[in-house]
Design a protein around this motif. Structure first.
Motif, PDB file in Angstrom:
ATOM      1  N   ASP A 682       0.815  -1.220   0.000  1.00 13.88           N
ATOM      2  CA  ASP A 682       0.000   0.000   0.000  1.00 13.88           C
ATOM      3  C   ASP A 682       0.845   1.264   0.000  1.00 13.88           C
ATOM      4  O   ASP A 682       0.436   2.299  -0.561  1.00 13.88           O
ATOM      5  N   GLU A 683       2.026   1.220   0.632  1.00 16.14           N
ATOM      6  CA  GLU A 683       2.861   2.420   0.715  1.00 16.14           C
ATOM      7  C   GLU A 683       3.299   2.918  -0.655  1.00 16.14           C
ATOM      8  O   GLU A 683       3.537   4.120  -0.835  1.00 16.14           O
ATOM      9  N   LEU A 684       3.420   2.011  -1.613  1.00 18.54           N
ATOM     10  CA  LEU A 684       3.870   2.370  -2.957  1.00 18.54           C
ATOM     11  C   LEU A 684       2.641   2.635  -3.810  1.00 18.54           C
ATOM     12  O   LEU A 684       2.008   1.713  -4.337  1.00 18.54           O
ATOM     13  N   SER A 685       2.320   3.910  -3.976  1.00 19.50           N
ATOM     14  CA  SER A 685       1.007   4.239  -4.534  1.00 19.50           C
ATOM     15  C   SER A 685       1.038   5.257  -5.666  1.00 19.50           C
ATOM     16  O   SER A 685       0.008   5.497  -6.293  1.00 19.50           O
ATOM     17  N   VAL A 686       2.194   5.871  -5.940  1.00 18.33           N
ATOM     18  CA  VAL A 686       2.259   6.911  -6.972  1.00 18.33           C
ATOM     19  C   VAL A 686       3.125   6.396  -8.122  1.00 18.33           C
ATOM     20  O   VAL A 686       4.253   5.948  -7.909  1.00 18.33           O
ATOM     21  N   VAL A 687       2.600   6.500  -9.350  1.00 18.94           N
ATOM     22  CA  VAL A 687       3.242   5.906 -10.510  1.00 18.94           C
ATOM     23  C   VAL A 687       3.710   6.986 -11.481  1.00 18.94           C
ATOM     24  O   VAL A 687       2.966   7.938 -11.753  1.00 18.94           O
ATOM     25  N   HIS A 688       4.927   6.837 -11.978  1.00 15.63           N
ATOM     26  CA  HIS A 688       5.431   7.611 -13.112  1.00 15.63           C
ATOM     27  C   HIS A 688       5.767   6.610 -14.219  1.00 15.63           C
ATOM     28  O   HIS A 688       6.582   5.708 -14.005  1.00 15.63           O
ATOM     29  N   PHE A 689       5.155   6.765 -15.391  1.00 15.32           N
ATOM     30  CA  PHE A 689       5.428   5.844 -16.502  1.00 15.32           C
ATOM     31  C   PHE A 689       6.563   6.394 -17.365  1.00 15.32           C
ATOM     32  O   PHE A 689       6.586   7.603 -17.685  1.00 15.32           O
ATOM     33  N   VAL A 690       7.470   5.522 -17.737  1.00 13.80           N
ATOM     34  CA  VAL A 690       8.608   5.881 -18.598  1.00 13.80           C
ATOM     35  C   VAL A 690       8.746   4.794 -19.660  1.00 13.80           C
ATOM     36  O   VAL A 690       7.853   3.961 -19.837  1.00 13.80           O
ATOM     37  N   ASN A 691       9.892   4.814 -20.365  1.00 11.60           N
ATOM     38  CA  ASN A 691      10.041   3.939 -21.529  1.00 11.60           C
ATOM     39  C   ASN A 691      10.992   2.766 -21.346  1.00 11.60           C
ATOM     40  O   ASN A 691      10.963   1.824 -22.127  1.00 11.60           O
ATOM     41  N   SER A 692      11.885   2.827 -20.362  1.00 11.13           N
ATOM     42  CA  SER A 692      12.892   1.778 -20.240  1.00 11.13           C
ATOM     43  C   SER A 692      13.350   1.674 -18.800  1.00 11.13           C
ATOM     44  O   SER A 692      13.141   2.587 -17.983  1.00 11.13           O
ATOM     45  N   THR A 855       6.455   6.192  -2.835  1.00  5.54           N
ATOM     46  CA  THR A 855       5.560   6.606  -1.750  1.00  5.54           C
ATOM     47  C   THR A 855       5.103   8.038  -1.991  1.00  5.54           C
ATOM     48  O   THR A 855       5.698   8.797  -2.766  1.00  5.54           O
ATOM     49  N   THR A 856       4.066   8.438  -1.301  1.00  3.62           N
ATOM     50  CA  THR A 856       3.592   9.822  -1.441  1.00  3.62           C
ATOM     51  C   THR A 856       4.639  10.803  -0.945  1.00  3.62           C
ATOM     52  O   THR A 856       4.755  11.914  -1.488  1.00  3.62           O
ATOM     53  N   ARG A 857       5.398  10.435   0.079  1.00  2.00           N
ATOM     54  CA  ARG A 857       6.459  11.324   0.571  1.00  2.00           C
ATOM     55  C   ARG A 857       7.452  11.643  -0.528  1.00  2.00           C
ATOM     56  O   ARG A 857       7.848  12.797  -0.727  1.00  2.00           O
ATOM     57  N   VAL A 858       7.887  10.618  -1.255  1.00  2.00           N
ATOM     58  CA  VAL A 858       8.850  10.838  -2.339  1.00  2.00           C
ATOM     59  C   VAL A 858       8.213  11.663  -3.443  1.00  2.00           C
ATOM     60  O   VAL A 858       8.823  12.595  -3.987  1.00  2.00           O
TER      61      VAL A 858
END
Length: 1001
Positions: A682-692, A855-858
């Motif tokens: 649950d702590e890992l909740s924010v996603v950034h999509f990239v290519n590689s 995490t949201t903190r990061v």
């Protein structure tokens, strides 16, 4: 046939009295005869001399090892033995690329005190070919070349003693037919078949010369490379006979114990012909002579069992000779001759030139009405027209697909396929075992006319006679089949095959029926009656039917392509309309390699000593340009299987609708983010999509810097995190090896935790250095050698890093998304939750999709006002691919399969480890595995690892190495990998681990 075994093989104890007699009587006489002092004291006796008897049929042979290190062969010959001295002296004056025995000293019978003729020969060093593994094609060619050199050297030798009637002369094999009553059971019929073949040849018309006549694997010695013959021994079978017998004997023994004996013989013939020319008449006699030599072996063994039942040595070659005769019974003599003709740079069939000359002036009628739109159909390995057919065994799907292809091309008839390498034939139904591992009959021998519907009319192109009319009931076979025979001019007979016909349309054509040029002879059958295929005509020409009917092959193994295409010439020569080419030809592998080296980046490498040209992937397999199927055990990027239809279709569908950047709202990116985070804590909740993966780790490091305010990084020795400047700075696999600039000041390395050697099992870095820093590591150390971290390792590092304001990054580019089987993520094996997780191209099954989840903190710290934007990160097409991967993982239960198959494979590998001390450790989890090869004191065994990787590639299995010394074999196949594939892999690993070059010397 005398076989001289080398020391270490087939030794028997020498009676003390015999050893003493040799040491105190014969050897002093021999040395005295040449004026040299005997190098053993008279009182030393047999205590100072090693005397090892070597088995033989007539002579007594002994290996002598003297105290001064000298080695000799002592030969005590019976009166009836052939005198080898003249031929040995003759060869001693010839320049040969291998050694032969030299006569050092000799005693005539009257000097030998009743022991017969006694000679001391030089000892020829080397290992018997019989004990060399693997027996490669190069070695077999050298085998043939050795015989060619002997034939060349002996062709002018005048040796009256060789003009003898000798039982091991292949050209006199007919004389052994008298021994057939000694055979039993099916052996009788088998022997009589081959005796008839031998009796049908007139060997007296062949060129004759003195022949060595004994080039089998016990008499040929191989050098340390294992690829070249360095010595030839035992000339007791020398006889004046047909010169080509020299080659026949070698071929007979080369074919034993090989899955493809004819292919092995082809290698030997190629080598022989490279040194010594052969005539057409000799080639025609070669196969009967080979079979004749085998008949001599089995009949002599039967006779010896009656005369000398206690001498098992006299039957040493009987079992493999019978096994080979059974295999050769399935080989038509015409096919054997075609093989040997191709090996000597001739056309496969002697009538090919006559056929081509006639066909150039023929005026055939069309085999099908081609008034409509005619288009080429490409079903080659790299064809895009094949579409999404992942499992080509499902012919109904292929039927529908071909109909769509014709509709899309607006074609009435699609034509193509002659000589085409097709992946539709690389299923198990077309599989076999070759001398280089699994192989598939994938080369198409006919021309196909594809139709949208059944019922189209088929015509005879020229006058002919019905030779066969019937039904091939085999699934995937011809269905309704018609074969016509043609004799358009005297001396030229050939045949035409029409397959996939409607059985009802050919019911009125009994054998012998005459048909005329242009006559309607059949209709195309539907899928329910034509072998299960789409409606089409398979039209094939054959210069010889090889005594077959509807079972005549329509496809051939790639390594036999030139043979079968020479027997089955191009049918387009009898098609009056122009037929367009269907498959683009590729440049040769070496030419492509040279172009790549010139046009692409100079630091790019290719895999394996012999690079692969890969044109197709499916499931756990890759297909090369010859249609060979390779089991891929290393390409973890194809996470759910190469070209998985669900992923491919998702990409195609979305690409046809929209592909744009992530500044626009789109539901797919949100759906993918939800699906991905549902698999994470649950702590890992924010996603950034990239290519590689490289881009993901680059972004993760930036995020961590935003939190810590520093670029200081703690990383693992031999870690690899990408190819950008910043990821290289934290990857000692890059900066610490060739071309690297060394460790940057801001990077601190933890030594590799090596549980095998019990080193660095606890994280250890300067206890005075407690400044905030980022810790980045693969959750299982891939480039470090598939190393599992010791229990509690990550927890210890995470606690200390976080205690001083640091950030933790789990690099899951290779280990994530269920690969470890028991969990979705490898970091879960350590019971920790990182601050950032990076995920790479397996997320898109090879499509450029990756992600950073934090995490949201990061995420809050990173959102400092500078926008992060990636044009293609999270685009709709990539997101569609990612969703298809996650759906496939779930619906096909691939995480569970990774656990089950990975556990099963680990068990099989540990069984290998128990049998081969070279394997020091099997490690990993799920389908992220490796095993380390070591020598004494756990020293890395780099050369054996490299050999194993390249040898397995030759056998059809793609593997790779890793670790600081490249001595760890890594196994990371697509997650669709099966138990059967695991068993196949380990079977061949076992085979290679037994080979000579796997031994550390």
């Amino acid at each position: 046939m005398c076989i001289l075994s080398r020391p270490g093989f087939a030794k028997t104890a020498t009676p003390r009295s015999l050893a003493a007699m040799i040491a105190t009587d014969l050897l002093p006489r021999l040395f005295d005869s040449i004026g040299l002092p005997y190098p053993v004291g008279e009182d030393a006796g047999d205590e100072a001399l090693s005397v090892t008897p070597l088995p033989g049929e007539v002579d007594q042979n002994f290996h002598l090892s003297l105290p001064n290190g000298a080695e000799y062969l002592l030969k005590i010959s019976a009166p009836e033995s052939f005198d080898q001295a003249p031929i040995l002296r003759f060869l001693a004056n010839r320049e040969l690329p291998f050694a032969t025995p030299r006569i050092v000293a000799s005693l005539d019978p009257d000097q030998a005190a009743g022991h017969g003729s006694v000679r001391l020969h030089s000892w020829v060093p080397g290992r018997p070919l019989d004990n060399v593994t693997p027996r490669t094609a190069a070695l077999r060619r050298n085998w043939g070349a050795t015989c060619g050199h002997l034939a060349h050297a002996l062709q002018d030798l005048d040796l009256p003693a060789a003009h003898r009637v000798y039982k091991w002369d292949p050209a006199a094999a007919s004389g052994a037919r008298r021994l057939v009553p000694l055979l039993t059971g099916e052996e009788v019929a088998l022997a009589n078949y081959f005796f008839d073949l031998v009796d049908g040849c007139d060997f007296d018309r062949l060129r004759r010369s003195v022949c060595y006549n004994d080039a089998h694997e016990h008499n040929l010695l191989v050098d340390q490379t294992g690829e070249a013959i360095c010595g030839v021994i035992d000339f007791g079978d020398t006889v004046y006979t047909a010169t080509i017998s020299e080659l026949a004997v070698a071929c007979a023994y080369a074919g034993m114990s090989e899955p493809d004996p004819l292919g092995a013989m082809r290698d030997v013939v190629e080598g022989f012909y490279s040194v010594f020319p052969v005539t057409d008449e000799e080639l025609a006699a070669l196969f009967p002579l080979i079979c004749g030599r085998l008949l001599l072996t089995v009949t002599a063994a039967a006779e010896n069992r009656r005369l000398k039942p206690d001498n098992a040595y006299l039957s040493i070659s009987e079992a493999p000779a019978w096994a080979l005769l059974r295999r050769l019974r399935e080989v038509h003599p015409v096919l054997a001759l075609a093989t040997f003709r191709v090996a000597t740079d001739r056309s496969a069939h002697p009538r090919l030139r006559t056929f081509l000359d006639w066909a150039a002036t023929a005026a055939p009628a069309p085999v099908m009405a081609l008034e409509g739109r005619l288009v080429p159909i490409d079903l080659g390995v790299g064809s895009r027209q094949l579409g999404l057919n992942r499992n080509f065994e499902q012919l109904p799907a292929f039927v529908k697909h071909m109909r769509r292809v014709l509709e899309d091309l607006d074609a009435d008839i699609g034509v193509g396929g002659y000589g085409e390498v097709r992946p539709v034939y690389t299923t198990d139904a077309f599989a076999g075992e070759g001398n280089s591992g699994p192989r598939w009959r994938s080369v198409h021998l006919g021309l196909d006319f594809w139709a949208r519907d059944s019922g189209g009319t088929v015509f005879a192109p020229i006058d002919g006679t019905v030779r066969h009319c019937g039904i091939d009931p085999t699934p995937g076979g011809y269905g309704g089949t018609l074969i016509l025979s043609h004799e358009p001019i005297p001396g030229l007979t050939f045949h035409s095959l029409f397959g996939h016909l409607s059985p009802a349309s050919i019911a009125h054509f009994p054998a012998g029926t005459q048909v005329q040029r242009g006559q309607a002879i059949a209709r195309l059958g539907g899928s329910d009656e034509n072998g299960g295929w789409p409606p089409h005509l398979h039209f094939q020409l054959m210069l010889d039917l090889l005594d077959r009917g509807a079972e005549f092959p329509g496809v051939a193994y790639p390594e036999e392509r030139d043979i079968w295409l020479g027997i089955c010439p191009d049918p387009r020569i009898l098609i009056p309309q122009p037929v367009p080419a269907e498959s683009p030809s590729l440049p040769p592998t070496e030419e492509m390699r040279q172009q790549r080296d010139h046009k692409l980046g100079y630091s790019l490498s290719v895999s394996y000593h012999r690079p692969l040209t890969v044109l197709r992937g499916s499931g756990s397999y890759l297909y090369d340009d010859r249609g060979r199927r390779f089991l891929d055990t290393v390409n973890n990027v194809a996470h759910v299987g190469h070209e998985h239809p669900r992923v491919v279709e998702a990409i195609q569908r979305q690409a046809a609708v929209l592909n744009t950047n992530s500044r626009y709202l789109h539901p797919t990116i949100l759906e993918l983010a939800d699906e991905l985070t549902n698999l994470l804590p649950d702590e890992l909740s924010v996603v950034h999509f990239v290519n590689s993966g490289s881009e993901a780790n680059e972004l993760a490091l930036r995020m961590a810097e935003a939190v810590t305010g520093t670029r200081r990084v703690l990383a693992m020795e031999m870690g690899y995190h990408g190819n950008t400047t910043r990821t290289i700075d934290v990857s000692s696999y890059k900066f610490g090896r060739r071309g690297g600039a060394g460790r940057p000041a801001e990077t601190v390395l933890l030594p590799l935790p090596d549980q095998l050697r019990r080193r660095h099992l606890q994280p250890d870095w300067d206890t005075n250095d407690d400044a905030p820093r980022t810790f980045i590591a693969e959750s299982i150390l891939s480039c470090g050698g598939q190393l599992m971290l010791p229990p509690g390792y990550l927890d210890s590092v995470f606690k200390r890093v976080r205690a001083h304001g640091g950030i933790t990054i789990a690099d899951e580019v290779q280990t994530g998304l269920g690969r470890v089987g028991s969990h979705w993520w490898a970091f879960e094996l350590q019971g920790v939750v990182p601050d950032i997780v990076t995920i790479g191209k397996p997320f898109g099954n090879g499509h450029p999709l990756a992600a950073v989840v934090c995490t949201t903190r990061v995420a809050e710290a990173f959102a400092n006002g500078m926008e992060y934007f990636n044009t293609f990160g999270g685009n709709p097409v990539s997101c569609a691919a990612g969703l298809a991967v996650l759906t496939t993982l779930r619906e096909e239960g691939l995480k569970q399969r990774a656990a089950e198959v990975g556990g099963y494979l680990t068990g099989l590998l540990n069984q290998l480890r128990a049998n081969y001390p070279l394997i020091a450790e099997v490690r990993g989890a799920g389908l992220f595995l490796g095993f380390e090869l070591t020598g004494k004191d756990l020293a890395p065994a780099t050369a054996p690892a490299s050999y194993l990787k390249n040898r397995m590639r030759e056998l059809g299995f793609l593997m790779s190495t890793d670790g600081p010394h490249e001595n760890v074999i890594k196994i990371k196949p697509p997650l669709c990998f099966t138990r059967a594939q695991a068993e196949r892999l380990v079977d061949f690993l076992d085979r290679v681990l037994r080979e000579d070059k796997m031994q550390i010397r």
